[in-house]
Design an enzyme around this catalytic site. Sequence first.
Site, short mmCIF file in Angstrom:
data_model
loop_
_atom_site.label_atom_id
_atom_site.label_comp_id
_atom_site.label_asym_id
_atom_site.label_seq_id
_atom_site.Cartn_x
_atom_site.Cartn_y
_atom_site.Cartn_z
CG ASN A 108 -1.91 1.10 1.43
OD1 ASN A 108 -2.21 2.04 0.61
ND2 ASN A 108 -2.40 1.49 2.45
CD1 TRP A 109 3.12 1.64 -2.99
CD2 TRP A 109 3.85 2.77 -4.37
NE1 TRP A 109 4.02 1.02 -3.60
CE2 TRP A 109 4.42 1.13 -4.13
CE3 TRP A 109 3.80 3.81 -5.89
CZ2 TRP A 109 5.27 1.50 -5.98
CZ3 TRP A 109 4.72 3.79 -6.47
CH2 TRP A 109 5.82 2.72 -7.11
CE LYS A 110 0.00 3.01 5.06
NZ LYS A 110 -0.24 3.27 6.10
CG HIS A 160 -5.56 1.70 5.69
ND1 HIS A 160 -4.94 2.28 6.56
CD2 HIS A 160 -4.72 0.55 5.18
CE1 HIS A 160 -3.57 2.04 6.48
NE2 HIS A 160 -3.29 0.95 6.37
CD GLU A 177 -3.00 5.46 6.55
OE1 GLU A 177 -1.45 5.01 7.40
OE2 GLU A 177 -2.71 5.73 5.94
CD GLU A 234 -2.64 -2.37 7.11
OE1 GLU A 234 -1.70 -2.52 6.81
OE2 GLU A 234 -3.51 -1.56 7.56
N GLY A 281 2.52 1.98 11.06
CA GLY A 281 3.86 2.96 10.75
C GLY A 281 5.30 3.66 12.03
CB SER A 285 5.58 -1.51 12.12
OG SER A 285 5.59 -1.02 11.92
N GLY A 336 3.29 -1.43 4.23
CA GLY A 336 3.24 0.28 3.80
C GLY A 336 4.48 0.55 3.72
N GLY A 337 5.25 1.58 4.39
CA GLY A 337 6.91 2.40 4.05
C GLY A 337 7.15 1.26 3.28
#
Length: 247
Positions: A10-12, A93, A95, A163, A169, A207, A228-229
Amino acid sequence: MAPRKLAAGNWKMNGDLAALAEIETLAKNHAGAGCDILICPPAVLIHPAQAVAGGVVAIGGQDCHAKSAGAHTGDIAATQLRDAGATHVILGHSERRADHGETDADVNAKAQAAHAAGLIAVICVGETEAQRDAGETLNVIATQLAGSIPAGATAANTVIAYEPVWAIGTGRTPTNDQIAEVHALMRQKLEGAIADAAGTRLLYGGSVKPSNAAEIFAIADVDGALVGGASLKASDFGAIITALDAA
């Protein structure tokens, strides 16, 4: 039969046209992967990403509207994602739930739209730190699953991602026992809610990185990850794909 593993990224709200080189590298380096690979970039990158994915990396959206068209400025219909080349869409998600006030009912309606458009819905669930500390995790997850999964969901059109909100993150992850407990609960709760519950892919997210991927993938009922990241760079995400292949 055990579900086929899935490494999802997920590049967000990150990435640009130059970043598509990372997807191209993934496609070249992991053409023979034993797991499925998915990248969900910002919507403006879906079509060009699909063009460089080489049939190796699936491309998905990060959200969709419950309606197929209409006066919904700034929103994207599931049919439009499909038309752009997406095969999956992330829904619910944390967020989106936190920043946009999305409820389980909202996620359910969006998942119905995704299924109708021929997309695979990646439905996210997870508890906050306060809920974890209060011992409410299992009840929260069960409630979110019951409210977010639409009628007609199957192992073929639905993926569930756990999640924990407090691990996204932050560099923190639950213990292996905590992950195993939630994934076992999800597998149990899917009985009767999803056709072929045993074959439904359950992802862990929060993470996940090259240094802990192998340990997480060794946990029962973890069929992959929503990353994610660490999915932004082919080198990092590639190491996670390799760990999943070896699991």
